[in-house]
Design a protein around this motif. Structure first.
Motif, short mmCIF file in Angstrom:
data_model
loop_
_atom_site.label_atom_id
_atom_site.label_comp_id
_atom_site.label_asym_id
_atom_site.label_seq_id
_atom_site.Cartn_x
_atom_site.Cartn_y
_atom_site.Cartn_z
N LEU A 93 -13.64 -26.44 -13.71
CA LEU A 93 -12.62 -25.90 -14.83
C LEU A 93 -12.96 -25.26 -15.90
O LEU A 93 -12.16 -24.39 -16.42
N SER A 152 -14.83 -22.79 -16.71
CA SER A 152 -14.56 -21.46 -16.88
C SER A 152 -13.31 -20.97 -16.52
O SER A 152 -13.11 -19.66 -16.30
N MET A 153 -12.24 -21.66 -16.16
CA MET A 153 -10.95 -21.23 -15.52
C MET A 153 -10.33 -20.79 -16.58
O MET A 153 -9.91 -21.53 -17.68
N ARG A 211 -7.35 -23.57 -18.14
CA ARG A 211 -8.08 -24.76 -17.76
C ARG A 211 -7.38 -26.22 -18.10
O ARG A 211 -7.41 -26.99 -17.23
N GLU A 212 -6.76 -26.37 -19.19
CA GLU A 212 -5.83 -27.69 -19.42
C GLU A 212 -4.77 -27.77 -18.79
O GLU A 212 -4.16 -28.76 -18.64
N ARG A 218 -3.82 -26.64 -15.40
CA ARG A 218 -3.77 -26.61 -14.04
C ARG A 218 -2.81 -27.36 -13.22
O ARG A 218 -2.05 -27.06 -12.48
N LEU A 271 -12.00 -32.92 -18.76
CA LEU A 271 -10.63 -31.90 -18.52
C LEU A 271 -9.93 -32.63 -17.34
O LEU A 271 -8.80 -32.01 -17.38
N ASN A 329 -5.90 -32.76 -18.27
CA ASN A 329 -4.99 -32.24 -17.55
C ASN A 329 -3.83 -32.92 -17.14
O ASN A 329 -2.88 -32.67 -17.09
#
Ligand code: ADP
Ligand code: MG
Length: 312
Positions: free
Chosen positions: A150, A152-153, A156-157, A159, A185, A189
């Motif tokens: 996550l 590097s996405m 990311r928080e 998703r 993460l 999330n």
């Protein structure tokens, strides 16, 4: 829970304590029978459905405080009383999936693929073998890598929130997201995806340690990512009435969180810890037990507090 008059002080074992604590009955068997009858009535009666779907994140970065046990058993108790309930297992250990008797071998459609947006929520939902209204999105070991993937996405928080946006159409009354024991993460999330937070607190020394950090993180998520976020519910778990410490912790927690703390306290009980080994909630494993009754009571309090957890 009130004590019966004439209760002997210093009950010698946990088992005797379980029975002595029961109300209005003279014998252990009588107490158990009474609880079983209450459970049967609960199964026949219906709770009011919430105005809209209620989504809870069950968070506490301490491990072993009763997050999974609380998620699974409150969910199961609500389903018993007519609610449609979904448990989302967001802990790579997959304890909630195990406890609900849900398949979660590697390769099973799980919260990992949902989180990454590879599949729709509906594709990962499984029905409980014990209750037709209880469902689970399992966690597989794949989720262990998600915390790092996550990072590097993009977004990311958010998703999980994006993935769960289609949940409304599934007609669940309650959704519980069971978090891992960290503030990484995955937990973030979950906090971004749900308006309500339920914090289980174990009635032990150091119970409140780390809660401050959790609350600061919740405030941060609220300020920047999810304005609707609120700690609506605190549940005291693994209460051992033989110790003064448990009472002290319960008092401290109530002083700190006020009426967010459910009146119902979950007792420490061997039965509660045995149930997951059979892929069952305590409600299904031993409906006449004090543990089952306490989770039933907790679920009713939670339901009657209504959307937003308001009791006032
Ligand atoms: P977490 O999800 O916060 O790590 P768990 O729900 O897995 O915590 O609980 C930790 C351990 O304590 C588990 O082995 C569970 O079976 C046990 N446990 C939880 N609640 C109770 C209880 N009320 N009485 C006895 N054991 C309990
Ligand atoms: Mg857990």
């Amino acid at each position: 829970m009130t004590s019966i008059p004439g209760e002997p002080t210093g009950a010698p074992t946990d088992v005797s304590r379980e029975t002595w604590d029961s109300q209005d009955v003279d014998t252990p068997i009588g107490a158990e029978a009474e609880r079983a009858v209450r459970m049967m009535h609960a199964a026949q009666g219906q709770l009011p459905r919430p105005d809209r779907q209620r989504v809870f994140t069950i968070a506490n970065q301490k491990g072993g405080v009763g997050k999974t046990t609380t998620a699974v058993n409150i969910a199961s108790a609500l389903a018993l009383q007519g609610m449609r309930v979904l448990v989302i297992d967001l802990d790579p250990q997959g304890n909630a999936s195990t406890a609900l008797g849900i398949e979660h071998r590697p390769g099973t459609a799980s919260s990992y693929e949902v989180l990454l947006g590879d599949i729709d929520v509906g594709e990962a939902v499984q029905q409980s073998p014990h209750n037709e209204r209880l469902f689970c999105i399992p966690a597989t070991i794949d989720l262990a890598g998600a915390e790092i993937e996550l990072v590097s996405m993009v977004a990311r928080e958010g998703r999980l929130r994006t993935a769960l946006s289609e949940l409304e159409q599934y007609d669940f009354d309650y959704v519980f997201i069971d978090c891992p024991p960290s503030l990484g993460l995955l937990t973030i999330n979950a906090l971004v995806a749900a308006p309500e937070v339920l914090i289980p607190i174990q009635c032990e020394y150091y119970a409140l340690e780390g809660v401050g950090q959790l609350l600061r993180n919740i405030e941060m998520v609220k300020a920047h990512l999810n304005p609707a976020l609120d700690v609506t519910t605190v549940v005291l778990t693994m209460y051992d009435g033989r110790t003064k410490l448990a009472d002290q912790v319960a008092m401290d927690v109530r002083a700190h969180f006020g009426d967010k703390v459910l009146q119902t306290v979950i007792p420490r009980s061997v039965k509660v810890s045995e149930a997951p080994g059979y892929g069952m909630s305590i409600i299904d494993y031993d409906p006449g037990s004090r543990g089952a009754m306490s989770y039933l009571d907790a679920s009713r309090e939670l339901a009657y507090r209504g959307a937003g957890g308001q009791t006032r």
